[in-house]
Scaffold this motif. Structure first.
Motif, mmCIF file in Angstrom:
data_model
loop_
_atom_site.group_PDB
_atom_site.id
_atom_site.type_symbol
_atom_site.label_atom_id
_atom_site.label_comp_id
_atom_site.label_asym_id
_atom_site.label_seq_id
_atom_site.Cartn_x
_atom_site.Cartn_y
_atom_site.Cartn_z
ATOM 1 N N ARG A 1 56.341 34.456 31.262
ATOM 2 C CA ARG A 1 55.590 34.399 33.211
ATOM 3 C C ARG A 1 54.035 34.903 33.111
ATOM 4 N N PHE A 2 53.444 36.244 33.053
ATOM 5 C CA PHE A 2 51.778 36.613 32.297
ATOM 6 C C PHE A 2 51.591 35.484 32.413
ATOM 7 N N LEU A 3 51.388 34.975 31.346
ATOM 8 C CA LEU A 3 50.322 33.457 31.228
ATOM 9 C C LEU A 3 50.880 33.064 32.048
ATOM 10 N N ARG A 4 52.163 32.212 32.920
ATOM 11 C CA ARG A 4 51.754 31.793 34.257
ATOM 12 C C ARG A 4 50.548 31.762 35.043
ATOM 13 N N GLY A 5 50.906 33.284 35.621
ATOM 14 C CA GLY A 5 50.321 33.844 36.917
ATOM 15 C C GLY A 5 48.939 34.084 35.954
ATOM 16 N N TYR A 6 48.581 33.905 34.507
ATOM 17 C CA TYR A 6 47.161 34.340 34.332
ATOM 18 C C TYR A 6 46.326 32.258 34.059
ATOM 19 N N ALA A 7 47.478 31.509 33.993
ATOM 20 C CA ALA A 7 47.274 30.198 34.366
ATOM 21 C C ALA A 7 46.637 29.438 35.466
ATOM 22 N N GLU A 8 47.449 30.684 36.240
ATOM 23 C CA GLU A 8 47.768 29.884 37.620
ATOM 24 C C GLU A 8 45.977 31.026 38.748
ATOM 25 N N ALA A 9 45.929 31.495 38.132
ATOM 26 C CA ALA A 9 45.159 32.388 38.831
ATOM 27 C C ALA A 9 43.665 31.857 37.988
ATOM 28 N N ILE A 10 43.674 30.971 37.881
ATOM 29 C CA ILE A 10 42.299 30.368 36.460
ATOM 30 C C ILE A 10 42.132 28.763 37.368
ATOM 31 N N HIS A 11 42.905 28.578 38.333
ATOM 32 C CA HIS A 11 42.851 27.613 38.380
ATOM 33 C C HIS A 11 43.095 27.848 40.069
ATOM 34 N N VAL A 12 42.562 28.582 40.518
ATOM 35 C CA VAL A 12 42.797 29.310 42.337
ATOM 36 C C VAL A 12 41.651 29.599 41.872
ATOM 37 N N ILE A 13 40.963 30.365 41.400
ATOM 38 C CA ILE A 13 39.337 30.316 40.243
ATOM 39 C C ILE A 13 38.260 28.711 40.646
ATOM 40 N N LYS A 14 38.784 27.923 39.605
ATOM 41 C CA LYS A 14 38.353 26.781 39.787
ATOM 42 C C LYS A 14 37.955 26.106 40.923
ATOM 43 N N THR A 15 39.489 26.200 42.275
ATOM 44 C CA THR A 15 39.674 25.345 43.339
ATOM 45 C C THR A 15 39.595 25.663 44.267
ATOM 46 N N ASP A 16 39.480 26.942 44.620
ATOM 47 C CA ASP A 16 39.571 27.694 45.519
ATOM 48 C C ASP A 16 38.399 29.039 45.786
ATOM 49 N N ARG A 17 37.451 28.516 46.114
ATOM 50 C CA ARG A 17 36.118 28.550 46.470
ATOM 51 C C ARG A 17 36.075 30.036 47.369
ATOM 52 N N VAL A 18 36.712 30.396 47.898
ATOM 53 C CA VAL A 18 36.832 31.287 49.370
ATOM 54 C C VAL A 18 37.877 31.956 49.376
ATOM 55 N N ARG A 19 38.528 31.794 48.674
ATOM 56 C CA ARG A 19 39.187 33.181 48.453
ATOM 57 C C ARG A 19 39.172 33.844 46.846
ATOM 58 N N THR A 20 38.424 33.040 45.832
ATOM 59 C CA THR A 20 38.015 33.342 44.964
ATOM 60 C C THR A 20 36.925 34.837 45.069
ATOM 61 N N MET A 21 35.631 33.846 45.452
ATOM 62 C CA MET A 21 34.885 34.750 46.315
ATOM 63 C C MET A 21 34.984 35.523 47.102
ATOM 64 N N LYS A 22 35.623 36.115 47.478
ATOM 65 C CA LYS A 22 36.317 37.239 48.005
ATOM 66 C C LYS A 22 36.817 38.568 47.171
ATOM 67 N N VAL A 23 37.130 37.883 46.592
ATOM 68 C CA VAL A 23 38.045 38.907 44.883
ATOM 69 C C VAL A 23 36.686 39.176 44.201
ATOM 70 N N PHE A 24 35.566 38.381 43.889
ATOM 71 C CA PHE A 24 34.466 38.196 43.615
ATOM 72 C C PHE A 24 33.545 39.491 44.008
#
Length: 326
Positions: free
Chosen positions: A227-250
């Motif tokens: 389950r952690f690996l699922r979350g980890y992979a999904e987070a990476i997908h968000v980084i690559k595809t969701d500029r707006v939300r990722t930049m806020k986290v950055f």
């Protein structure tokens, strides 16, 4: 009758809510600093992705691969996300540790120096600051020197300081060169400091950001690790595809107010993340071969001895990565 049905429905909903609450297991995962390549756990935590997979994950900063491994083996953390150098060094000495995945399979660093240092040869006798011995900074430094035909004895190695500290030391004139990545690289480049080399362009491969756990956790709590690996992979997908939300986290995690610096940092890192987050075996092989020149324990060892890809294979077979990409 209707009232009785409503009561039953209420009890069912309450039970489901309670079960959902208990399912959110409390765990601790680390990250190595404030550079963009270390952001998979930030995004997983801050955007509620781990929670979506039933995990209440606290993230803590632990600088340096050796410290990260020590915290994991000492049960202070449940998951570690440092460079492959730490788990490889521990596993080759017999520690029960396995690399599961990798979000970043490139060197994310540039070698930056004072403006008057024009070529690598000008580094002779100069003070070069890295985080610590045995980690990715150390390996990047030694591989760069090797490509330049230089030796470690040609320079003065200064140990200590995370990326912001090394950046400040360079700009204050206390050191002559260091290894940085965005946003700190962006800041010093704007200030006129010289980039001697982008290490992502070097010939060597490298597993910079890997996910690793104790082998016992994989055996005894496989579903939780998955389950952690699922979350980890999904987070990476968000980084690559969701500029707006990722930049806020950055911006929040890096404590950067300048939108341009956040943008350039995101644009530097996002395309380089690996999705699906499989470990590049060539990177691990190159690291093993490099260390084998100095440490006989690494001789004739293969990447497959240190990596467990079974959970990645399961997620691939289940179509998890395809679903995220659709």
């Amino acid at each position: 009758m209707v009232t009785r049905c409503l009561k039953i429905l209420f009890l069912i909903v309450l039970c489901l809510a309670l079960r959902s609450g208990y399912a959110a297991e409390k765990l601790i995962a680390d990250y190595g600093g404030h550079a963009g390549f270390q952001s998979a756990t930030w995004v997983g935590r801050d955007l509620g992705i781990f929670a979506k997979h039933g995990l209440d994950v606290e993230i803590v900063m632990i600088t340096g691969a050796a410290r990260s491994v020590a915290a994991l083996l000492g049960n202070s953390t449940n998951f570690s996300t440092g460079s492959a150098t730490g788990p490889l060094a521990a596993a080759v000495r017999g520690s029960d540790i396995k690399i599961l995945a990798a979000s970043y399979n490139k060197f994310p660093y540039a070698f930056v120096a004072k403006p008057e240092i024009r070529t690598p040869k000008d580094l002779r006798g100069k003070r070069v600051n890295i985080l610590n011995y045995g980690g990715s900074n150390d390996l990047a430094l030694q591989l760069a020197l090797k490509e330049w035909g230089m030796k470690l004895t040609d320079i003065q190695v200064i140990i200590g300081g995370d990326a912001p500290t090394r950046m400040c030391a360079l700009m204050a004139g206390r050191i002559d060169a260091t290894i940085l990545s965005p946003p700190h690289l962006t800041i010093v480049a704007k200030a006129g400091y010289r980039i001697l080399a982008d290490m992502g362009d070097m010939s060597a491969n490298f597993t910079q950001s890997s996910l690793y756990v104790k082998g016992s956790a994989l055996r005894e709590n496989r579903d939780r690790v998955k389950r952690f690996l699922r979350g980890y992979a999904e987070a990476i997908h968000v980084i690559k595809t969701d500029r707006v939300r990722t930049m806020k986290v950055f911006a929040n995690r890096m404590r950067i107010d300048d939108p341009e610096t956040v943008r350039t940092t995101y644009e530097y890192f996002a395309p380089r993340f690996s999705f699906p987050p499989r470990v590049n075996l060539d990177g691990v092989r190159d690291t093993i071969n490099f260390y084998a020149e100095q440490n006989p324990d690494f001789k004739n060892r293969k990447p497959e001895e240190f990596i467990d890809q079974s959970l990645m294979d399961e997620l691939e077979k289940e179509g998890f990565f395809k679903k995220l990409g659709s």
